[in-house]
Scaffold this motif. Sequence first.
Motif, PDB file in Angstrom:
ATOM      1  N   ILE A  33       0.780  -1.136   0.092  1.00  0.00           N
ATOM      2  CA  ILE A  33       0.082  -0.011  -0.006  1.00  0.00           C
ATOM      3  C   ILE A  33       0.764   1.167  -0.099  1.00  0.00           C
ATOM      4  CG2 ILE A  33      -1.701  -1.255   1.256  1.00  0.00           C
ATOM      5  CD1 ILE A  33      -0.854   0.552   3.968  1.00  0.00           C
ATOM      6  N   ARG A 215      -9.996  -1.399   0.432  1.00  0.00           N
ATOM      7  CA  ARG A 215      -9.643  -2.009   1.827  1.00  0.00           C
ATOM      8  C   ARG A 215     -10.345  -3.275   2.376  1.00  0.00           C
ATOM      9  NH1 ARG A 215      -9.965   3.218   4.914  1.00  0.00           N
ATOM     10  NH2 ARG A 215      -9.459   4.158   3.187  1.00  0.00           N
ATOM     11  N   LEU A 218      -8.460  -5.954   0.596  1.00  0.00           N
ATOM     12  CA  LEU A 218      -7.246  -6.253   1.294  1.00  0.00           C
ATOM     13  C   LEU A 218      -7.548  -6.925   2.734  1.00  0.00           C
ATOM     14  CD1 LEU A 218      -5.431  -2.812   0.944  1.00  0.00           C
ATOM     15  CD2 LEU A 218      -4.919  -5.302  -0.330  1.00  0.00           C
ATOM     16  N   ASP A 219      -8.548  -6.515   3.526  1.00  0.00           N
ATOM     17  CA  ASP A 219      -8.740  -7.162   4.609  1.00  0.00           C
ATOM     18  C   ASP A 219      -9.159  -8.784   4.741  1.00  0.00           C
ATOM     19  OD1 ASP A 219      -7.895  -5.147   6.513  1.00  0.00           O
ATOM     20  OD2 ASP A 219     -10.365  -4.490   6.803  1.00  0.00           O
ATOM     21  N   THR A 225       0.947  -6.278   5.866  1.00  0.00           N
ATOM     22  CA  THR A 225       0.882  -5.171   5.227  1.00  0.00           C
ATOM     23  C   THR A 225       2.265  -4.194   4.974  1.00  0.00           C
ATOM     24  OG1 THR A 225      -1.471  -4.683   5.896  1.00  0.00           O
ATOM     25  CG2 THR A 225      -0.124  -2.927   4.782  1.00  0.00           C
ATOM     26  N   GLU A 227       3.960  -0.910   3.665  1.00  0.00           N
ATOM     27  CA  GLU A 227       3.752   0.440   3.101  1.00  0.00           C
ATOM     28  C   GLU A 227       4.752   0.843   2.467  1.00  0.00           C
ATOM     29  OE1 GLU A 227       2.134   4.629   4.993  1.00  0.00           O
ATOM     30  OE2 GLU A 227       3.489   3.403   6.173  1.00  0.00           O
ATOM     31  N   ASN A 239      -3.461  -7.325   8.527  1.00  0.00           N
ATOM     32  CA  ASN A 239      -4.111  -6.940   7.348  1.00  0.00           C
ATOM     33  C   ASN A 239      -4.190  -5.514   7.521  1.00  0.00           C
ATOM     34  OD1 ASN A 239      -6.505  -6.258   9.299  1.00  0.00           O
ATOM     35  ND2 ASN A 239      -7.390  -7.966   8.586  1.00  0.00           N
ATOM     36  N   TYR A 240      -5.322  -4.752   6.578  1.00  0.00           N
ATOM     37  CA  TYR A 240      -5.271  -3.488   6.293  1.00  0.00           C
ATOM     38  C   TYR A 240      -5.748  -2.677   7.803  1.00  0.00           C
ATOM     39  CZ  TYR A 240      -5.862   1.231   4.591  1.00  0.00           C
ATOM     40  OH  TYR A 240      -5.704   2.730   4.525  1.00  0.00           O
ATOM     41  N   TYR A 243      -3.144  -2.729  10.097  1.00  0.00           N
ATOM     42  CA  TYR A 243      -1.921  -1.588   9.742  1.00  0.00           C
ATOM     43  C   TYR A 243      -2.532  -0.202  10.140  1.00  0.00           C
ATOM     44  CZ  TYR A 243      -0.896   2.112   6.571  1.00  0.00           C
ATOM     45  OH  TYR A 243      -0.610   3.576   6.059  1.00  0.00           O
TER      46      TYR A 243
END
Length: 639
Positions: A33, A215, A218-219, A225, A227, A239-240, A243
């Motif tokens: 991300i 998102r 992603l979850d 994750t 960045e 997961n997001y 994060y």
Amino acid sequence: MISINNLTFEIGSRALYDEASWHIKPGDKVGLIGANGTGKSTLLRLIVGEYKPTAGSISMAKDIKLGYLNQDLLSYHSDKSIVHVAMEAFERQNQLHGEIEELLAKLESDYSDDILNKLSDKQTEFEALDGYNIEFRAHEILAGLGFSEEEQRRPLATFSGGWRMRVMLARILLQAPDILLLDEPTNHMDLPSIKWLENYLQAFEGAIIVVSHDRYFLDRVIKKTVESRKGKLTLYAGNYSFYLEEKELRNELQANQFKNQQAKIKQEERLIERFRAKASKAKMAQSRIKALDRMEKIDDVDDDNPSVNFSFKFSKPSGRHVVTLKNISKSYPNLEILNDTSAIIEKGDKIALIGANGKGKSTLLRIVAGADTVYEGTSEHGHNVSQTFFAQHQLEALHLENSIIAELQAFAPKQTETELRSILGCFLFTGDDAFKKIKVLSGGEKSRVALAKALTADANFLVLDEPTNHLDMQSVNILIQALQQFEGTLIVVSHDRYFLDHVANKIWFIEDKEIKEYPGTYEEYEEWNAKRSPRTSSKGDKKPKAVKEEPVKVAKAPSDDTFKLIAKKNKELTKLEEEIASKEVQVKDLEVALATEEVFSNAVKLQEATRNYNSAKAELTQMQASWETLAEEIMDLEA
């Protein structure tokens, strides 16, 4: 599995990555991300070897198999059926199949042991590679991604870009790679296909690196994750959602460390200033100065989540009933969208219009907006309704010679430049970007300008078609905040479930050719829908096995007859564009003639020239309206 060590990658004088490191392990499911422009897609290209690092290294095992999905695959062209394009994933099996066919042909005239032994060996290897099931597996994956059996026999070249991308994804999934690199895989997908892909990736046994602005996706898919920010890669072990929480904690810790360090620095500077002029203390002062220079400075925390600092303005509120649809029927050749259905949009409604592609969402949205007038029944706007309609094809309405800020100023003269630049900043146009010409912007940048314009309109009713396309997560969050503050009414089509869940208070969906309504949020609708139709639930307890997932019937691609109609209308559109170009030249010439002294000084000639100009201008306006109607019809057919 893959080791990234001290990676530096420069574009011109700018270092996109600066000594960044990351180790990818077998089975890792990672979301990559970061804001737009931080190098996420570039990193995937570095991993597959399309780009070379400026410094540092990316190493991996020689026999590792990579599956890479990126938007460049849209340019892939083939006249083969999509099932055969998907089966190109089975390179060795296809080669063996060809060799077996050749040996069988030879066997008709040559019964030698040599031929029989070769045939036996090839068949044994083919069976060991599960060659007899590859076509079934290809059909299964394509069905899950929304293709019917009939559509799977159609050539790839007959499908639009979004559908072709799904075929490319199917081919990559069938390769069963050790690691999947997915760059925005949910682009061009409807909600049922996104949910199918989530289930598939949850059961996928290899490693996954996915770049996505979705998102919720992603979850449901990732376990870690990473960045990409300021040239570095930072790992978060979740997961997001994890994060977001973890980053907030890290930022709080960093902010405290920064505050404490700044207090210490100020204290040291006061001591140095006090004693540096005294000869007896000069040595001590110099020592403290050197210690300050050697101190590793802690950066203050950057605010990555700016708040909306503008508000919607509309001069008058609407009446109670914003739009009333009565007995609406809409169909295309071989396709009925709506049949005698009615609905009402009331003041304060924030409606999410959801469903699979091809079910008529965009068509219904244009009927609501008044952009589609060819249907049975009535669509009426209520008292004092002022509307703005955002759709991707309306990018053509932008004035190419304007700067971005000038485009907004012309559209919203009551807004101050500070307010307009604040809005532009929310959509990633900062500093001198505001003075860029529209004509030099990419498609995504034009989309963001058009959306910014929509937010400045004096409108109490917003009609939004896929407004989150081309926006990163920060910009989506800004849009959510803006729409939550909006006191008017809106209806939106989007595949971003997080966005819908935070914006909508009602859900519309098309079922049995009727508009159905659920009076609640998107999350509540999902729970309700799961209970009434457990087979299509995305929240079931059992996770499907990769490849062997039972296909979910989702969106239908257009039929052959529809594609013939699309081709015909495209020819009409091209001809109309040529006529518009010719008419624009005529209008320009008449405009020039009006400004000549010979004409404007002669009342008779001026009257005739004005009449000719107004007539040509009216014809041009009519032709442009016809072009828009025809373009919308083509979009409906391709949807």
